[in-house]
Design a protein around this motif. Structure first.
Motif, PDB file in Angstrom:
ATOM      1  N   GLN A 184       3.381  -9.431  11.450  1.00 12.80           N
ATOM      2  CA  GLN A 184       3.190  -7.997  11.243  1.00 12.80           C
ATOM      3  C   GLN A 184       4.132  -7.235  12.172  1.00 12.80           C
ATOM      4  O   GLN A 184       4.177  -7.463  13.378  1.00 12.80           O
ATOM      5  CB  GLN A 184       1.737  -7.611  11.497  1.00 12.80           C
ATOM      6  CG  GLN A 184       1.406  -6.260  10.921  1.00 12.80           C
ATOM      7  CD  GLN A 184      -0.079  -5.971  10.915  1.00 12.80           C
ATOM      8  OE1 GLN A 184      -0.895  -6.792  11.299  1.00 12.80           O
ATOM      9  NE2 GLN A 184      -0.428  -4.787  10.485  1.00 12.80           N
ATOM     10  N   HIS A 185       4.941  -6.347  11.582  1.00 12.47           N
ATOM     11  CA  HIS A 185       5.957  -5.617  12.334  1.00 12.47           C
ATOM     12  C   HIS A 185       6.264  -4.330  11.572  1.00 12.47           C
ATOM     13  O   HIS A 185       6.796  -4.379  10.465  1.00 12.47           O
ATOM     14  CB  HIS A 185       7.222  -6.476  12.473  1.00 12.47           C
ATOM     15  CG  HIS A 185       8.257  -5.887  13.368  1.00 12.47           C
ATOM     16  ND1 HIS A 185       8.310  -6.158  14.710  1.00 12.47           N
ATOM     17  CD2 HIS A 185       9.277  -5.039  13.112  1.00 12.47           C
ATOM     18  CE1 HIS A 185       9.324  -5.514  15.250  1.00 12.47           C
ATOM     19  NE2 HIS A 185       9.925  -4.824  14.296  1.00 12.47           N
ATOM     20  N   GLY A 186       5.891  -3.193  12.156  1.00 19.91           N
ATOM     21  CA  GLY A 186       6.120  -1.913  11.496  1.00 19.91           C
ATOM     22  C   GLY A 186       4.805  -1.203  11.231  1.00 19.91           C
ATOM     23  O   GLY A 186       3.770  -1.545  11.811  1.00 19.91           O
TER      24      GLY A 186
ATOM     25  N   ASP B 244      15.678  -1.972  -1.503  1.00 20.50           N
ATOM     26  CA  ASP B 244      14.309  -2.045  -2.005  1.00 20.50           C
ATOM     27  C   ASP B 244      13.486  -2.949  -1.095  1.00 20.50           C
ATOM     28  O   ASP B 244      13.971  -3.972  -0.607  1.00 20.50           O
ATOM     29  CB  ASP B 244      14.273  -2.610  -3.421  1.00 20.50           C
ATOM     30  CG  ASP B 244      14.812  -1.630  -4.440  1.00 20.50           C
ATOM     31  OD1 ASP B 244      14.784  -0.414  -4.171  1.00 20.50           O
ATOM     32  OD2 ASP B 244      15.263  -2.077  -5.511  1.00 20.50           O
ATOM     33  N   VAL B 245      12.239  -2.573  -0.869  1.00 20.01           N
ATOM     34  CA  VAL B 245      11.323  -3.370  -0.051  1.00 20.01           C
ATOM     35  C   VAL B 245      10.469  -4.204  -0.986  1.00 20.01           C
ATOM     36  O   VAL B 245       9.919  -3.696  -1.962  1.00 20.01           O
ATOM     37  CB  VAL B 245      10.428  -2.453   0.820  1.00 20.01           C
ATOM     38  CG1 VAL B 245       9.389  -3.260   1.560  1.00 20.01           C
ATOM     39  CG2 VAL B 245      11.278  -1.655   1.795  1.00 20.01           C
ATOM     40  N   THR B 246      10.360  -5.492  -0.693  1.00 21.78           N
ATOM     41  CA  THR B 246       9.499  -6.373  -1.476  1.00 21.78           C
ATOM     42  C   THR B 246       8.055  -6.058  -1.120  1.00 21.78           C
ATOM     43  O   THR B 246       7.699  -5.946   0.060  1.00 21.78           O
ATOM     44  CB  THR B 246       9.801  -7.846  -1.152  1.00 21.78           C
ATOM     45  OG1 THR B 246      11.166  -8.097  -1.456  1.00 21.78           O
ATOM     46  CG2 THR B 246       8.908  -8.780  -1.951  1.00 21.78           C
ATOM     47  N   ARG B 247       7.209  -5.898  -2.121  1.00 27.27           N
ATOM     48  CA  ARG B 247       5.784  -5.623  -1.895  1.00 27.27           C
ATOM     49  C   ARG B 247       4.962  -6.642  -2.660  1.00 27.27           C
ATOM     50  O   ARG B 247       5.208  -6.870  -3.835  1.00 27.27           O
ATOM     51  CB  ARG B 247       5.437  -4.211  -2.346  1.00 27.27           C
ATOM     52  CG  ARG B 247       4.004  -3.825  -1.979  1.00 27.27           C
ATOM     53  CD  ARG B 247       3.647  -2.431  -2.418  1.00 27.27           C
ATOM     54  NE  ARG B 247       4.199  -1.446  -1.507  1.00 27.27           N
ATOM     55  CZ  ARG B 247       3.900  -0.148  -1.560  1.00 27.27           C
ATOM     56  NH1 ARG B 247       3.076   0.305  -2.495  1.00 27.27           N
ATOM     57  NH2 ARG B 247       4.430   0.688  -0.709  1.00 27.27           N
TER      58      ARG B 247
ATOM     59  N   ASP C  65       0.569  -3.014   4.926  1.00 26.71           N
ATOM     60  CA  ASP C  65       1.088  -3.499   6.195  1.00 26.71           C
ATOM     61  C   ASP C  65       2.511  -4.003   6.017  1.00 26.71           C
ATOM     62  O   ASP C  65       2.840  -4.579   4.983  1.00 26.71           O
ATOM     63  CB  ASP C  65       0.224  -4.653   6.734  1.00 26.71           C
ATOM     64  CG  ASP C  65      -1.210  -4.238   6.974  1.00 26.71           C
ATOM     65  OD1 ASP C  65      -1.430  -3.256   7.686  1.00 26.71           O
ATOM     66  OD2 ASP C  65      -2.113  -4.911   6.438  1.00 26.71           O
ATOM     67  N   SER C  66       3.326  -3.844   7.055  1.00 23.85           N
ATOM     68  CA  SER C  66       4.709  -4.319   7.044  1.00 23.85           C
ATOM     69  C   SER C  66       4.823  -5.629   7.804  1.00 23.85           C
ATOM     70  O   SER C  66       4.206  -5.797   8.863  1.00 23.85           O
ATOM     71  CB  SER C  66       5.623  -3.278   7.690  1.00 23.85           C
ATOM     72  OG  SER C  66       5.578  -2.071   6.962  1.00 23.85           O
ATOM     73  N   TYR C  67       5.633  -6.545   7.271  1.00 18.07           N
ATOM     74  CA  TYR C  67       5.849  -7.863   7.884  1.00 18.07           C
ATOM     75  C   TYR C  67       7.338  -8.162   7.960  1.00 18.07           C
ATOM     76  O   TYR C  67       8.114  -7.767   7.084  1.00 18.07           O
ATOM     77  CB  TYR C  67       5.186  -8.963   7.047  1.00 18.07           C
ATOM     78  CG  TYR C  67       3.704  -9.057   7.244  1.00 18.07           C
ATOM     79  CD1 TYR C  67       3.167 -10.036   8.073  1.00 18.07           C
ATOM     80  CD2 TYR C  67       2.841  -8.168   6.627  1.00 18.07           C
ATOM     81  CE1 TYR C  67       1.797 -10.123   8.273  1.00 18.07           C
ATOM     82  CE2 TYR C  67       1.468  -8.250   6.819  1.00 18.07           C
ATOM     83  CZ  TYR C  67       0.957  -9.229   7.647  1.00 18.07           C
ATOM     84  OH  TYR C  67      -0.396  -9.312   7.850  1.00 18.07           O
TER      85      TYR C  67
ATOM     86  N   THR D 122       8.917 -11.220   4.405  1.00 11.94           N
ATOM     87  CA  THR D 122       9.395  -9.951   4.954  1.00 11.94           C
ATOM     88  C   THR D 122       9.218  -8.900   3.867  1.00 11.94           C
ATOM     89  O   THR D 122       9.708  -9.072   2.748  1.00 11.94           O
ATOM     90  CB  THR D 122      10.873 -10.042   5.374  1.00 11.94           C
ATOM     91  OG1 THR D 122      10.995 -10.984   6.443  1.00 11.94           O
ATOM     92  CG2 THR D 122      11.389  -8.692   5.835  1.00 11.94           C
ATOM     93  N   GLY D 123       8.476  -7.850   4.202  1.00 13.42           N
ATOM     94  CA  GLY D 123       8.232  -6.772   3.250  1.00 13.42           C
ATOM     95  C   GLY D 123       6.875  -6.141   3.514  1.00 13.42           C
ATOM     96  O   GLY D 123       6.376  -6.175   4.638  1.00 13.42           O
TER      97      GLY D 123
END
Length: 123
Positions: free
Chosen positions: A52-54, A3-6, A45-47, A30-31
């Motif tokens: 910021q990455h992704g 699961d991705v943390t949002r 946005d991805s971090y 991170t998420g």
């Protein structure tokens, strides 16, 4: 797949450190970070470790895609795209793989007519 943390960028527990890295509850985040305008999701946005990455995406309030891009270690890489509110492609900007240079830029008006076509010259 884990699961991705949002989190919401407007959460009072979101902050930036002196290195402009994103913190959540005092820790490098991170998420995925989302932003809303009213009930509408307008950015995602991805971090990784506060940077910021992704993938990065933005939408107009009506849900129409506004832009998409990719970051690597805080720098833009690959091709980013923007759309006019009517859904017509507005711009494509290409970045070098290391994110240190823009190598091409193309732009169009709301009817799809080219207004700019630039690229780095070879040689």
């Amino acid at each position: 797949m884990p699961d991705v943390t949002r989190i919401d960028i407007d959460d009072p527990e979101v902050d930036m450190d002196q290195g402009q890295r994103l913190l959540y509850r005092g820790e490098l985040f991170t998420g995925e970070v989302e932003e809303h305008l009213g009930d509408a999701l307008v950015s995602l946005d991805s971090y990784v470790e506060g940077v910021q990455h992704g993938p990065s995406r933005e939408w107009y309030k009506d849900g129409t895609l506004r832009s998409e891009a990719t970051a690597r270690n805080g720098l833009p890489v690959g091709t980013s795209r923007e759309w006019h509110p009517n859904g017509v492609l507005a711009a494509e900007v290409e970045f070098s793989e290391n994110g240190m240079a823009m190598v091409a830029e193309r732009r169009w008006d709301e009817e799809g007519h080219s207004t700019k076509n630039w690229h780095v010259s070879e040689g």
